[in-house]
Design an enzyme around this catalytic site. Structure first.
Site, short mmCIF file in Angstrom:
data_model
loop_
_atom_site.label_atom_id
_atom_site.label_comp_id
_atom_site.label_asym_id
_atom_site.label_seq_id
_atom_site.Cartn_x
_atom_site.Cartn_y
_atom_site.Cartn_z
N CYS A 116 32.47 -18.27 -12.41
CA CYS A 116 33.08 -19.52 -12.27
C CYS A 116 34.43 -19.45 -11.44
CB CYS A 116 33.28 -20.09 -13.68
SG CYS A 116 34.68 -21.15 -13.75
N GLN A 157 28.11 -24.49 -10.68
CA GLN A 157 26.68 -24.35 -10.85
C GLN A 157 25.83 -25.29 -10.06
OE1 GLN A 157 25.20 -23.86 -14.97
NE2 GLN A 157 23.23 -24.66 -14.39
N HIS A 185 28.20 -20.37 -19.64
CA HIS A 185 29.43 -20.34 -18.75
C HIS A 185 30.65 -19.92 -19.82
CE1 HIS A 185 28.75 -23.11 -15.29
NE2 HIS A 185 27.60 -22.96 -15.97
N CYS A 187 33.68 -19.37 -19.53
CA CYS A 187 34.69 -20.17 -19.56
C CYS A 187 34.85 -21.17 -20.52
CB CYS A 187 35.16 -20.91 -18.17
SG CYS A 187 33.97 -21.68 -17.41
#
Ligand code: ZN
Length: 232
Positions: A116, A157, A185, A187
């Site tokens: 990310c 993404q 993800h 994150c």
């Protein structure tokens, strides 16, 4: 159920793939895979990693951490190898002797490892790619390598999905291209809202996959229709 080529974002926001393309333009520099040449030295990079260890509150000179800056730098060379990859060159190696094969070619469940760009933590998932060849087909391993070429960079993404589809369209000029990415993800799972088990699904449908619902449905059926399981 009708599956439309929109991206389902966490929180129910829908974004048309066109937005990704418009926002980033064609990003021809990225499609050509050119990395910047004015990178810092290995020494400067390891010093920066040492600073992060200090900032976290640890002692970079203790035994367990003494080689960590060098290890992290080597890991980054793997994580971000995509900046030195050239997707156009990969896709240009095509072959034409396919006895007139013009049906859908699908490569599904391609392992995807990215990072990310907002938090520099992993995005782990899988990509599914399909295209309808016009005259030329490309070796299937090349499609997997194109995924890596874009995934092994700092990414979002939506952008990665569009870049993969656009590069296949630009180089192979097929009758259609479809790319679906399903990913988690970190994150979102290890920080922030700490929501595990959430999968983000993005898609980009071009040519016949955009215009012909039957073609799109055939592709989505082959890959197990991920869009229908998320918020549809
Ligand atoms: Zn993030």
């Amino acid at each position: 159920m009708t599956v439309t080529p929109t991206m389902k974002l966490p929180g129910g926001k829908d974004a048309k793939p066109e937005n990704t393309r418009a926002a980033g333009g064609r990003e021809s520099n990225l499609i050509l895979g050119k990395a910047r040449t004015d990178r810092p030295s290995r020494e400067e990079t390891e010093a920066a990693i040492r600073t992060l260890l200090l900032w976290a509150g640890d002692d970079p000179d203790r035994e367990g951490l003494i080689d960590t800056p060098a290890r992290v730098a080597r890991a980054y060379e793997e994580f971000f190898a995509g900046y030195d990859a050239d997707p156009v060159e990969m896709l240009n190696r095509t072959f034409e002797e396919v006895e007139g094969y013009d049906e859908m070619i699908v490569l599904k469940d391609i392992r995807l490892e990215s990072h990310c760009e907002h938090h520099m933590v992993p995005i782990i998932g899988k990509a599914h790619i399909a295209y309808l060849p016009k005259n030329r087909v490309v070796g299937i391993s090349k499609l997997a390598r194109v995924v890596d070429a874009y995934a092994k960079r700092f990414q979002v993404q939506e952008k990665m999905t569009a870049q993969i589809a656009n590069s296949i369209e630009d180089v192979l000029q097929p009758r259609g291209v479809a790319v679906v990415i399903e990913a988690q993800h970190q994150c979102m799972t290890t920080r922030g809202v700490h929501k595990t088990g959430v999968t983000m699904v993005t898609s980009r449908m071009l040519g016949a996959f955009r215009h012909d619902p039957l073609t799109r449905r055939e592709f989505l059926t082959i890959i197990g229709n991920p869009a229908s399981s998320v918020g549809a």
